[in-house]
Enzyme design. Structure first.
Site, PDB file in Angstrom:
ATOM      1  N   ASP A 197       0.817  -1.221   0.000  1.00  0.00           N
ATOM      2  CA  ASP A 197       0.000   0.000   0.000  1.00  0.00           C
ATOM      3  C   ASP A 197       0.848   1.267   0.000  1.00  0.00           C
ATOM      4  OD1 ASP A 197       0.987  -0.283   2.577  1.00  0.00           O
ATOM      5  OD2 ASP A 197      -0.950   0.000   3.573  1.00  0.00           O
ATOM      6  N   LYS A 209       3.617   1.627  16.109  1.00  0.00           N
ATOM      7  CA  LYS A 209       2.508   2.494  16.528  1.00  0.00           C
ATOM      8  C   LYS A 209       2.770   3.085  17.925  1.00  0.00           C
ATOM      9  CE  LYS A 209       0.420   1.130  12.739  1.00  0.00           C
ATOM     10  NZ  LYS A 209       0.807  -0.182  12.380  1.00  0.00           N
ATOM     11  N   ASP A 252       1.645   6.431   1.741  1.00  0.00           N
ATOM     12  CA  ASP A 252       0.820   5.234   1.868  1.00  0.00           C
ATOM     13  C   ASP A 252      -0.573   5.625   1.398  1.00  0.00           C
ATOM     14  OD1 ASP A 252      -1.348   4.384   3.832  1.00  0.00           O
ATOM     15  OD2 ASP A 252      -0.160   5.695   5.124  1.00  0.00           O
TER      16      ASP A 252
HETATM   17  N1  GDD Z   1      -0.902 -11.399   3.167  1.00  0.00           N
HETATM   18  C1  GDD Z   1      -1.032 -10.640   4.259  1.00  0.00           C
HETATM   19  N2  GDD Z   1      -1.433 -11.213   5.424  1.00  0.00           N
HETATM   20  N3  GDD Z   1      -0.787  -9.323   4.162  1.00  0.00           N
HETATM   21  C2  GDD Z   1      -0.942  -8.563   5.279  1.00  0.00           C
HETATM   22  C3  GDD Z   1      -1.358  -9.094   6.501  1.00  0.00           C
HETATM   23  C4  GDD Z   1      -1.616 -10.502   6.578  1.00  0.00           C
HETATM   24  O1  GDD Z   1      -1.982 -11.058   7.606  1.00  0.00           O
HETATM   25  N4  GDD Z   1      -1.416  -8.080   7.414  1.00  0.00           N
HETATM   26  C5  GDD Z   1      -1.059  -6.952   6.754  1.00  0.00           C
HETATM   27  N5  GDD Z   1      -0.783  -7.243   5.450  1.00  0.00           N
HETATM   28  C6  GDD Z   1      -0.327  -6.330   4.415  1.00  0.00           C
HETATM   29  C7  GDD Z   1      -1.270  -5.160   4.167  1.00  0.00           C
HETATM   30  O2  GDD Z   1      -2.145  -5.454   3.091  1.00  0.00           O
HETATM   31  C8  GDD Z   1      -0.296  -4.056   3.798  1.00  0.00           C
HETATM   32  O3  GDD Z   1       0.020  -4.087   2.416  1.00  0.00           O
HETATM   33  C9  GDD Z   1       0.962  -4.399   4.577  1.00  0.00           C
HETATM   34  O4  GDD Z   1       0.880  -5.787   4.882  1.00  0.00           O
HETATM   35  C10 GDD Z   1       1.111  -3.593   5.875  1.00  0.00           C
HETATM   36  O5  GDD Z   1      -0.056  -3.747   6.646  1.00  0.00           O
HETATM   37  P1  GDD Z   1      -0.908  -2.494   7.122  1.00  0.00           P
HETATM   38  O6  GDD Z   1      -2.115  -3.025   7.814  1.00  0.00           O
HETATM   39  O7  GDD Z   1      -1.110  -1.536   6.011  1.00  0.00           O
HETATM   40  O8  GDD Z   1       0.054  -1.920   8.235  1.00  0.00           O
HETATM   41  P2  GDD Z   1       0.263  -0.417   8.690  1.00  0.00           P
HETATM   42  O9  GDD Z   1       0.146   0.515   7.553  1.00  0.00           O
HETATM   43  O10 GDD Z   1      -0.596  -0.156   9.874  1.00  0.00           O
HETATM   44  O11 GDD Z   1       1.803  -0.449   9.203  1.00  0.00           O
HETATM   45  C11 GDD Z   1       2.818  -1.027   8.406  1.00  0.00           C
HETATM   46  O12 GDD Z   1       3.229  -0.136   7.380  1.00  0.00           O
HETATM   47  C12 GDD Z   1       3.835   1.100   7.846  1.00  0.00           C
HETATM   48  C13 GDD Z   1       4.248   1.888   6.609  1.00  0.00           C
HETATM   49  O13 GDD Z   1       3.113   2.235   5.886  1.00  0.00           O
HETATM   50  C14 GDD Z   1       4.009  -1.379   9.310  1.00  0.00           C
HETATM   51  O14 GDD Z   1       4.924  -2.121   8.526  1.00  0.00           O
HETATM   52  C15 GDD Z   1       4.655  -0.117   9.870  1.00  0.00           C
HETATM   53  O15 GDD Z   1       5.809  -0.463  10.625  1.00  0.00           O
HETATM   54  C16 GDD Z   1       5.062   0.808   8.728  1.00  0.00           C
HETATM   55  O16 GDD Z   1       5.622   2.029   9.242  1.00  0.00           O
HETATM   56 MG    MG Z   2      -0.541   0.454   5.616  1.00  0.00          MG
END
Ligand code: GDD
Ligand code: MG
Length: 367
Positions: free
Chosen positions: A106, A157, A217
């Site tokens: 994303d 977070k 993002d």
């Molecule tokens: N296949 C799969 N299975 N993908 C997953 C799963 C899962 O269980 N959980 C999350 N994802 C994918 C989401 O679709 C996304 O593309 C990515 O992993 C990160 O998950 P998000 O749910 O978007 O996390 P976030 O945005 O709260 O936080 C993450 O991204 C940040 C940067 O945008 C973390 O990696 C943070 O540390 C980081 O700063």
């Molecule tokens: Mg994200």
């Protein structure tokens, strides 16, 4: 080289745009986000790409197939229930025999993956993590590191009082094969909260790779709008279509009345119809098969495919998903797919309209 893209999330914050479409498939200037991302990866020789999926996997597979059209080899791994970021990669690739890239699915960025790989090799790191500065780190994973860019701490977070840096995990990793051996198969396991802190505790070398590249993002309507503004303003390089004059890109088979006017950057997809006297002000993107009626006004908006804007309608700062019709005044609204909003309504205040709704004449007036 192999790359795994994590695309398992439901994209809840982008609803109703993601009510029917997985977040990685939302169009970014008329092209699914994932296609743009794969193009970027391919530019660095990452052509063996695995998609780690959960939510609405068929919508992705139907469109991207085996990847041949994009010039890459795509394989799919589907979780029965979410396995977390590291668990998903483990399921997707099993055992690795070479260095591998992992991407959050994303993020739109123009990070130089070649330079990152060179730094990873030079440092002989087990894992390298791209970092980017943000204004509000509380929504992300904060990464602290020392003068040699050795990562010293992860705080996913963080509460506001815990924030010690504005550099966050940018969602691009390079991992060595052996790190996946630490992930238990078939269990929910996260890179951010489990694997990375475990590796640190074990004394492994984790390299921080901060950069000031473009990074966003795409997970909320505001960010989604911002990506479009940035691409149309040229703040990040992207193919927008065929240019016609300055600040206008026009696809194939469009029918534009000569009395229509365009101000600022506007991208039209294929077969777009623009009626007499219509005014389209940028940054605006109008998707394939969409039409704007006579004397209508569309400003700073993103219209997906087969959207109809009625005669005299005023649409400003809106996102309108496929097959919807808007015949009224809409300001800062997010309209799902297959919606009809008849004339005499006024949509305002970040209103979100769920798919398939019909809003009859003179029923809504906000603001
Ligand atoms: N296949 C799969 N299975 N993908 C997953 C799963 C899962 O269980 N959980 C999350 N994802 C994918 C989401 O679709 C996304 O593309 C990515 O992993 C990160 O998950 P998000 O749910 O978007 O996390 P976030 O945005 O709260 O936080 C993450 O991204 C940040 C940067 O945008 C973390 O990696 C943070 O540390 C980081 O700063
Ligand atoms: Mg994200």
């Amino acid at each position: 080289m192999k790359g795994v893209i994590l695309v398992g999330g439901e994209g809840t914050r982008l609803r109703p745009l993601t009510s029917r479409l997985p977040k990685p498939m939302v169009p970014i200037v008329n092209r699914p986000f994932l296609e743009r991302m794969i193009g970027w990866m391919k530019g660095f020789g990452i052509t063996d790409i695995v998609l780690a999926m959960g939510y609405l996997p068929d919508r992705i597979r139907e469109r991207l197939g085996d990847g041949a059209e994009l010039g890459v080899t795509l394989t799919y791994s589907v979780e029965d229930s979410p396995l977390g970021t590291a668990g998903a990669v483990k399921l997707a690739v099993g055992h690795l025999d070479d260095t591998c890239f992992v991407f959050n699915g994303d993020i739109l960025t123009d990070l130089d993956l070649g330079a990152m790989l060179a730094a990873h090799r030079e440092a002989t790191a087990k894992v390298s993590i791209a970092l980017t500065p943000v204004h509000d780190p509380t929504q992300f994973g904060v990464v602290e590191f020392d003068a040699e860019r050795r990562i010293t701490k992860f705080t996913e977070k963080p509460r506001r009082e815990e924030v010690r840096s504005n550099l966050i995990n940018a969602g691009t990793y390079i991992i060595e094969p052996e790190v996946l051996d630490r992930v238990p198969a078939g269990q929910y396991w996260m890179f951010e909260r489990s694997l990375f802190p475990d590796l640190l505790a074990a004394g492994e070398r984790l390299l921080a790779y901060p950069s000031d590249c473009y990074w966003i993002d795409i997970g909320t309507p505001d960010k989604y709008r911002q990506v479009h503004r940035d691409l149309l303003a040229g703040r990040v390089h992207a193919h927008l279509g065929r240019p016609r004059g300055e600040d206008l890109w026009v696809g194939d088979g469009c029918d534009i009345d000569e009395s229509a006017s365009f101000l600022g950057p506007v991208v039209l997809g294929d077969r777009v119809q623009i009626g007499p006297g219509a005014v389209i002000a940028g940054p605006t993107v109008i998707g394939n098969g969409s039409s704007v009626g006579a004397n209508a006004n569309v400003t700073d908006s993103i219209l997906w495919e087969n959207v109809r804007i009625g005669d005299g309608a005023i649409v400003s700062e809106c996102i309108v998903a496929n097959d919807s019709r808007v015949d009224c005044t809409a300001f800062n609204a997010v309209i799902g797919a297959n919606v009809v909003v008849e004339s005499g309504n006024r949509l305002d205040h970040g209103l979100r309209i769920w798919p398939d709704r019909v809003i009859q004449r003179d029923t809504l007036s906000f603001g």
